[in-house]
Design a protein around this motif. Structure first.
Motif, PDB file in Angstrom:
ATOM      1  N   PRO A  72       0.797  -1.240   0.000  1.00  0.00           N
ATOM      2  CA  PRO A  72       0.000   0.000   0.000  1.00  0.00           C
ATOM      3  C   PRO A  72       0.821   1.278   0.000  1.00  0.00           C
ATOM      4  O   PRO A  72       0.342   2.308  -0.469  1.00  0.00           O
ATOM      5  CB  PRO A  72      -0.861  -0.115   1.257  1.00  0.00           C
ATOM      6  CG  PRO A  72      -0.170  -1.130   2.116  1.00  0.00           C
ATOM      7  CD  PRO A  72       0.471  -2.092   1.163  1.00  0.00           C
ATOM      8  N   ALA A  75       1.054   2.245  -3.548  1.00  0.00           N
ATOM      9  CA  ALA A  75      -0.182   2.312  -4.328  1.00  0.00           C
ATOM     10  C   ALA A  75      -0.339   3.738  -4.832  1.00  0.00           C
ATOM     11  O   ALA A  75      -0.631   4.645  -4.061  1.00  0.00           O
ATOM     12  CB  ALA A  75      -1.376   1.904  -3.473  1.00  0.00           C
ATOM     13  N   ASN A  81      -4.428   0.718  -6.490  1.00  0.00           N
ATOM     14  CA  ASN A  81      -5.492   1.062  -5.544  1.00  0.00           C
ATOM     15  C   ASN A  81      -6.658   0.092  -5.633  1.00  0.00           C
ATOM     16  O   ASN A  81      -7.234  -0.310  -4.610  1.00  0.00           O
ATOM     17  CB  ASN A  81      -5.979   2.486  -5.798  1.00  0.00           C
ATOM     18  CG  ASN A  81      -5.062   3.533  -5.214  1.00  0.00           C
ATOM     19  OD1 ASN A  81      -3.853   3.491  -5.403  1.00  0.00           O
ATOM     20  ND2 ASN A  81      -5.635   4.499  -4.513  1.00  0.00           N
ATOM     21  N   ASP A  84      -5.505  -3.203  -3.911  1.00  0.00           N
ATOM     22  CA  ASP A  84      -5.316  -3.051  -2.472  1.00  0.00           C
ATOM     23  C   ASP A  84      -6.630  -2.803  -1.743  1.00  0.00           C
ATOM     24  O   ASP A  84      -6.876  -3.360  -0.668  1.00  0.00           O
ATOM     25  CB  ASP A  84      -4.338  -1.921  -2.171  1.00  0.00           C
ATOM     26  CG  ASP A  84      -2.885  -2.348  -2.310  1.00  0.00           C
ATOM     27  OD1 ASP A  84      -2.616  -3.562  -2.233  1.00  0.00           O
ATOM     28  OD2 ASP A  84      -2.023  -1.479  -2.501  1.00  0.00           O
ATOM     29  N   SER A  85      -7.490  -1.958  -2.317  1.00  0.00           N
ATOM     30  CA  SER A  85      -8.745  -1.647  -1.629  1.00  0.00           C
ATOM     31  C   SER A  85      -9.715  -2.828  -1.654  1.00  0.00           C
ATOM     32  O   SER A  85     -10.623  -2.907  -0.822  1.00  0.00           O
ATOM     33  CB  SER A  85      -9.405  -0.404  -2.239  1.00  0.00           C
ATOM     34  OG  SER A  85      -9.731  -0.604  -3.602  1.00  0.00           O
ATOM     35  N   CYS A  88      -7.460  -5.111   1.302  1.00  0.00           N
ATOM     36  CA  CYS A  88      -6.892  -4.562   2.529  1.00  0.00           C
ATOM     37  C   CYS A  88      -7.803  -3.501   3.135  1.00  0.00           C
ATOM     38  O   CYS A  88      -8.646  -2.935   2.450  1.00  0.00           O
ATOM     39  CB  CYS A  88      -5.508  -3.961   2.242  1.00  0.00           C
ATOM     40  SG  CYS A  88      -4.329  -5.164   1.576  1.00  0.00           S
ATOM     41  N   SER A  90      -8.078  -0.053   5.992  1.00  0.00           N
ATOM     42  CA  SER A  90      -7.369   1.018   6.678  1.00  0.00           C
ATOM     43  C   SER A  90      -7.975   1.263   8.059  1.00  0.00           C
ATOM     44  O   SER A  90      -9.040   0.730   8.393  1.00  0.00           O
ATOM     45  CB  SER A  90      -7.414   2.290   5.833  1.00  0.00           C
ATOM     46  OG  SER A  90      -8.732   2.577   5.413  1.00  0.00           O
ATOM     47  N   MET A 188      -4.817   4.911   1.416  1.00  0.00           N
ATOM     48  CA  MET A 188      -3.668   4.003   1.354  1.00  0.00           C
ATOM     49  C   MET A 188      -2.694   4.163   2.524  1.00  0.00           C
ATOM     50  O   MET A 188      -2.182   3.161   3.038  1.00  0.00           O
ATOM     51  CB  MET A 188      -2.922   4.182   0.027  1.00  0.00           C
ATOM     52  CG  MET A 188      -3.723   3.788  -1.200  1.00  0.00           C
ATOM     53  SD  MET A 188      -4.188   2.034  -1.279  1.00  0.00           S
ATOM     54  CE  MET A 188      -5.976   2.167  -1.090  1.00  0.00           C
ATOM     55  N   ILE A 191      -3.667   1.898   5.587  1.00  0.00           N
ATOM     56  CA  ILE A 191      -3.857   0.444   5.490  1.00  0.00           C
ATOM     57  C   ILE A 191      -2.933  -0.272   6.477  1.00  0.00           C
ATOM     58  O   ILE A 191      -1.757   0.057   6.609  1.00  0.00           O
ATOM     59  CB  ILE A 191      -3.599  -0.042   4.052  1.00  0.00           C
ATOM     60  CG1 ILE A 191      -4.807   0.313   3.164  1.00  0.00           C
ATOM     61  CG2 ILE A 191      -3.347  -1.544   4.009  1.00  0.00           C
ATOM     62  CD1 ILE A 191      -4.668  -0.129   1.734  1.00  0.00           C
TER      63      ILE A 191
END
Length: 549
Positions: A72, A75, A81, A84-85, A88, A90, A188, A191
């Protein structure tokens, strides 16, 4: 600061690879607020789609190129993004409408310079290990580790310390109040990854040679370059209110627009987020594809990178803005899927203080074309016949199209316009290398902030030392308003200060806004439940994805 610029540059490449040489297309219907009432400027756009109700075995989700990293802190673009989103989470969560909510933690602020994060009960990684304060501290500290070289170190400029202060608590102590940090920690930079796993992976973490360890409803299965990143439903997801319905999602690069469109039409690809798509009308007409427009957080703009030439005079910048054919840009490049701008920041970013922002935005004039008035401004500035040089690339279709619009605008008001065209690969150098910007007055971009606040983008452009303030633009009134906003707890008062800065910025034109893209969600007709707003870039977007009822 160069790292942040690299991150913003990525949107240029997205649009470029999603365009063929455009001709004016028909508009996509949107409604923009106007009049004296407080009307949402994003009225008619949808932030979510109805939750899925049926299990789905597998979904292929297209991004414009292959993913480069799953770490992240690196990213910086749509593919990273999006992946990762998906997997993962945050510390805090950005809701589809932009509001901040608890994510892996709740937050309290016992003092203006103290933020206490309490990890939510039961939060755990895919391997079953609980999320600990040590994991949180480690994850946040990675952003500022110079040996790692992540893209988000400036986010923590007001942070004095990050420390575990209890069995389930982490405290961030600030040098001075920072009410922008919560938004960043819902993106990001916030995360959370597992410390022991990342340390064991070392340099392989987030690369095809390694793995990642996060907490989301979808967990990492495999990553094969050229094939894609594969995520599968997490059967032991810690948040029992979420029951993922899609068994497997593959994030796959699809750089060729024709091939992508064909795959969407024939069910080879089932979903994608996009913008500036030349085949949008074809996809809208298909009975096998559903197209949704959500609030966007990005802005198509012209960066004034040097104030030493003709564009150093605010009257010339204003004249160039007044001469621009924005409707042509919206029709030809975005196929109507964009709003006519009033500010630099997209109104989709009104994630708090919404009524304050909407009222201020609606009271601001639309940036319409007026060539006669623009000519007078150029004459008053004594700039008739002067030359401006635009950095561009003929290999990037949308960049070339916007450049053409600016060339026509400049010539129509008595300016001479020269172009410095570089390869598609080297266009990024205008963002990252001062030597590449030498002799350049400006260049096009599509830019966004990390969370739903107009200040997220604006601050990088207008504040002294901002990551995208390329020629030391400094307006004391704008700086004062934004610095006050960053330290103001009350959302309505903070919004009023940011709105003040936006109104001043659009008068000074350090950047010239061209259009405000909406967020395009493309789904196979058998699917529903994906987030439709630009929040998909920063928060789980497929937790409710599934088959239609």
């Amino acid at each position: 600061m160069a790292a942040r610029s690299r991150r913003r540059m990525a949107l240029v490449a997205v649009a470029a690879l999603c365009l063929a040489a455009p001709a004016c297309g028909r508009s996509v219907s949107t409604t923009q607020g106007s009049g004296s009432g407080i009307v949402s400027p994003t009225k008619g756009l949808v932030a979510t789609t109805p939750a899925g109700t049926k299990p789905v075995q597998s979904v292929v989700w297209a991004v414009y190129r292959d993913v480069n990293s799953l770490d992240p802190i690196f990213a910086f673009d749509y593919p990273e993004n999006t992946a990762d989103s998906l997997m993962c989470e945050s510390l805090l969560l950005q809701a589809p409408g932009g509001a901040l909510k608890p994510g892996l933690a709740t937050v309290s602020t016992p003092s203006p310079t103290t933020m206490v994060f309490t990890i939510r009960p039961g939060a755990k990684f895919w391997d079953g290990h609980p999320v600990t304060p040590a994991d949180v501290v480690y994850s946040l500290d990675r952003n500022t580790d110079p040996k790692l070289g992540g893209f988000y170190s400036l986010v923590f400029s007001r942070v004095s310390s990050i420390a575990a202060t209890g069995s389930n608590q982490v405290t961030i102590t600030l040098k001075q109040p920072d009410y922008w940090l919560e938004g960043e920690l819902a993106s990001m930079p916030g995360i959370i990854i597992e410390k022991s796993f990342a340390q064991q992976q070392g340099k392989n973490y987030g690369t095809p040679a390694g793995k990642i360890m996060c907490t989301g409803a979808y967990m990492f299965k495999s990553w094969t370059p050229g094939v894609g990143v594969v995520a599968v439903a997490n059967p032991n997801y810690w948040n029992s209110s979420v029951k993922p319905l899609v068994k497997q999602i593959t994030i796959k690069g699809a750089p060729d627009v024709s091939a992508f469109t064909s795959a969407m039409l024939t069910n080879g690809i089932q979903g994608s987020y996009n913008f500036a798509l030349p085949t949008l009308d074809q996809l809208k007409d298909s009975s096998s594809v559903k197209v949704f427009q959500g609030p966007g957080w990005s802005t198509d703009a012209f960066i004034i990178s040097s104030f030493k030439g003709a564009l150093g005079d605010v009257r010339v910048r204003q004249a160039l803005s007044m001469a621009l054919n924005r409707q042509g840009i919206i029709n030809s490049i975005y196929r109507g899927a964009a709003l006519m701008p009033r500010w630099l920041s997209n109104p989709g970013t009104f994630g708090y203080g919404t009524s304050v922002f909407a009222a201020a935005y609606n009271s601001s004039p639309v940036l319409t074309q007026n060539i006669a008035a623009a000519k007078k401004l150029v004459q008053q500035a004594g700039a008739t016949g002067k030359t401006i040089t635009i950095g561009t690339s003929s290999q990037l279709a949308n960049i070339a199209a916007v450049t053409g619009a600016y060339q026509a605008a400049g010539q129509a008001i008595g300016l001479k316009v020269e172009l410095k065209s570089v390869s598609a690969q080297n266009f990024i150098n205008f963002f990252t290398d001062p030597k590449a910007r030498a002799g350049i007055d400006g260049f096009p971009t599509v830019n966004y902030g990390d969370y739903a606040d107009p200040a997220a983008l604006l601050s990088t452009v207008v504040l002294p030392g901002g990551s995208q303030n390329y020629d030391n633009f400094n307006d004391p009134k704008i700086t004062s308003a934004l610095e006050q906003a960053r330290g103001t707890a009350d959302p309505a008062k903070r919004a009023a200060l940011v709105a003040q800065a936006e109104k001043l910025t659009v008068q000074q034109m350090p950047w010239i806004p061209n259009a405000q893209p909406t967020s395009l969600l493309l789904l196979n007709k058998s699917l529903t439940g994906a987030v439709a707003s630009f929040a998909y870039m920063f928060a789980p977007w497929a937790n409710q994805l599934g088959g239609t009822g």
